[in-house]
Motif scaffolding. Structure first.
Motif, PDB file in Angstrom:
ATOM      1  N   PHE A  29      -2.239  -1.520  11.065  1.00  0.00           N
ATOM      2  CA  PHE A  29      -1.908  -2.909  10.745  1.00  0.00           C
ATOM      3  C   PHE A  29      -2.728  -3.429   9.564  1.00  0.00           C
ATOM      4  O   PHE A  29      -2.284  -4.336   8.853  1.00  0.00           O
ATOM      5  CB  PHE A  29      -2.090  -3.796  11.972  1.00  0.00           C
ATOM      6  N   ARG A  30      -3.917  -2.875   9.337  1.00  0.00           N
ATOM      7  CA  ARG A  30      -4.672  -3.272   8.150  1.00  0.00           C
ATOM      8  C   ARG A  30      -3.946  -2.867   6.876  1.00  0.00           C
ATOM      9  O   ARG A  30      -3.911  -3.615   5.890  1.00  0.00           O
ATOM     10  CB  ARG A  30      -6.068  -2.650   8.187  1.00  0.00           C
ATOM     11  N   ILE A  31      -3.360  -1.667   6.902  1.00  0.00           N
ATOM     12  CA  ILE A  31      -2.587  -1.212   5.742  1.00  0.00           C
ATOM     13  C   ILE A  31      -1.373  -2.112   5.537  1.00  0.00           C
ATOM     14  O   ILE A  31      -1.067  -2.527   4.405  1.00  0.00           O
ATOM     15  CB  ILE A  31      -2.161   0.252   5.943  1.00  0.00           C
ATOM     16  N   LEU A  32      -0.656  -2.416   6.623  1.00  0.00           N
ATOM     17  CA  LEU A  32       0.507  -3.296   6.520  1.00  0.00           C
ATOM     18  C   LEU A  32       0.105  -4.690   6.034  1.00  0.00           C
ATOM     19  O   LEU A  32       0.836  -5.330   5.258  1.00  0.00           O
ATOM     20  CB  LEU A  32       1.214  -3.389   7.874  1.00  0.00           C
ATOM     21  N   MET A  33      -1.068  -5.173   6.491  1.00  0.00           N
ATOM     22  CA  MET A  33      -1.543  -6.484   6.067  1.00  0.00           C
ATOM     23  C   MET A  33      -1.823  -6.506   4.572  1.00  0.00           C
ATOM     24  O   MET A  33      -1.491  -7.477   3.878  1.00  0.00           O
ATOM     25  CB  MET A  33      -2.815  -6.834   6.844  1.00  0.00           C
ATOM     26  N   LYS A  34      -2.387  -5.428   4.054  1.00  0.00           N
ATOM     27  CA  LYS A  34      -2.660  -5.366   2.615  1.00  0.00           C
ATOM     28  C   LYS A  34      -1.366  -5.431   1.815  1.00  0.00           C
ATOM     29  O   LYS A  34      -1.281  -6.106   0.794  1.00  0.00           O
ATOM     30  CB  LYS A  34      -3.433  -4.084   2.288  1.00  0.00           C
ATOM     31  N   ILE A  35      -0.350  -4.722   2.299  1.00  0.00           N
ATOM     32  CA  ILE A  35       0.952  -4.775   1.624  1.00  0.00           C
ATOM     33  C   ILE A  35       1.522  -6.189   1.688  1.00  0.00           C
ATOM     34  O   ILE A  35       2.050  -6.720   0.702  1.00  0.00           O
ATOM     35  CB  ILE A  35       1.918  -3.764   2.267  1.00  0.00           C
ATOM     36  N   GLY A  36       1.404  -6.798   2.862  1.00  0.00           N
ATOM     37  CA  GLY A  36       1.913  -8.155   3.020  1.00  0.00           C
ATOM     38  C   GLY A  36       1.230  -9.151   2.098  1.00  0.00           C
ATOM     39  O   GLY A  36       1.880 -10.041   1.530  1.00  0.00           O
TER      40      GLY A  36
END
Length: 403
Positions: A28-35
């Motif tokens: 989710f940290r990776i997804l948050m960075k993309i977001g």
């Protein structure tokens, strides 16, 4: 008779559970960075920090014996990083002796994901409107660093800024704390923890211990953290990042740090109330955060049930005396109509009003949790900026009176 499970098997099961939480958190940290990259649109893009400082945590924060501490992850730093956003004339006027108000911000993400640069739009508007130095705290994340790591990191950040106020040209007498979601929790919990560390530093540590010689969780949470003195590193240019630096070990310094105001956006304030109850209170449950995400947040940050009653995790559970003595006179709460955290936010506002605080609470109608962090590039950013600007004007007025 069914044989009881061995302590070794239980420990392995807990370790596996924590490992799975870390896997989810990293994803989710990776997804948050993309977001947040998508959140950078529409233009103008959010600003980048002017400079950073890295400091070492000053106190042990684990509430479990060292044998059961989760190992560090490459995705969760062991340091606290402070990101500084400064007025345009900061570098030019600071050498002449000018000092600046200070806004210390804590990002959201359930104490598990997110980073200090997520609130850059808020930082830009705050700096422009208040002419303050905006410091966003990259506190350590759970599950690698569970409660009370984040709240103690916030205290350490304030102690560091206070100890280095002259070098950084900061006026710590004009201080405001802000935060979003989990960061809104920290904006309130940090002064509670700071006040406790100042008043309890002279008290003896609790004597009772468990059978294995380790103090229980509640005792460790209430025991004043007394870091060992460490030498200050030599001064370097403020225009570049610093290597890791120690936080001054002065408990007495805590009592000198008195924020003038708190601005908390949709904060989580009560871990004792279950997510099921919170959802049942919601005006629009379908607009709430999904269960798998809130479970990740809660189990990562406060895995021990006994910790959830601590006022440093659940400010709503703080005593009236704590609220009176530790929190500033001016408190601003922004809650969302469709958020499962709405009721506890309003209840906390009433608690603070009951002890004489000047509380301004606003319900943002027809909005879900973290609506201002939408990744939709076609969103109405202007509607968010209107609320941001109104909050900044309130903050500016408080700074002017405080100066």
């Amino acid at each position: 008779m069914t044989p009881s499970k061995s302590p070794t098997r239980n420990a392995r099961r807990q370790q596996h559970s924590r490992f799975w939480l870390r896997v989810q958190a990293i994803t989710f940290r990776i997804l948050m960075k993309i977001g947040m990259i998508l959140h950078g649109y529409p233009f103008p893009r959010p600003p980048i920090p002017c400079f950073t400082r890295a400091i070492r945590p000053s106190a042990p924060t684990t509430t479990t014996p060292s044998k059961s501490r989760p190992p560090s992850s490459i995705c969760s730093s062991n340091n606290i990083t402070l990101h500084f956003y400064t007025p345009l004339d900061y570098q030019r006027n600071s050498p002449s002796g000018k000092t600046w108000p200070v806004v210390v911000n804590f990002h959201g993400g359930g104490f598990t994901i997110g980073s200090a640069t997520d609130d850059s739009r808020w930082a830009r508007m705050t700096v422009q409107s208040t002419q303050a130095v905006f410091v966003s705290v990259d506190y350590r994340l759970a599950p690698e660093h569970p409660f009370p790591a984040a709240v103690d990191d916030g205290v350490d950040a304030l102690l560091y800024l206070d100890a280095n106020a002259s070098e950084l040209s900061l006026d710590m007498r004009r201080l405001s704390l802000t935060g979003f979601s989990a960061g809104g929790n920290l904006a309130i919990a940090v002064p509670l923890r700071l006040h406790y560390r100042a008043t309890a530093a002279s008290l003896p540590a609790p004597a009772s211990e468990s059978s294995d010689g380790s103090a229980n969780s509640n005792q460790l949470l209430l025991r004043p953290q007394q870091p060992q003195p460490q030498p200050q590193s030599q001064s370097q240019s403020r225009s570049q990042s610093r290597s890791s630096q120690p936080v001054p070990a002065a408990a007495a310094a805590s009592s000198k740090i008195q924020p003038l105001s708190i601005f908390a956006w949709y904060p989580v304030l009560d871990f004792l109330t279950t997510r099921e109850i919170r959802r049942s209170r919601s005006k629009n449950p379908d607009k709430g955060l999904p269960g798998f995400l809130t479970t990740l947040f809660d189990e990562s940050y406060v895995p021990h049930e006994s910790d959830r009653a601590s006022p440093f995790a659940s400010p709503l559970r703080a005593t009236n005396a704590m609220l009176t003595q530790a929190l500033p006179a001016d408190i601003f709460l922004y809650v969302c109509e469709w958020d499962m955290l709405l009721e506890e936010g309003l209840e906390f506002a009433q608690r603070c009003e009951g002890v004489g605080k000047r509380v301004r609470s606003m319900v943002v109608e027809g909005r879900r949790h973290a609506w201002d962090k939408s990744v939709n590039p076609l969103r109405d950013q202007g509607a968010v900026d209107v609320l941001y600007e109104a909050a900044c004007q309130e903050m500016r007025g408080i700074f002017e009176k405080g100066g």
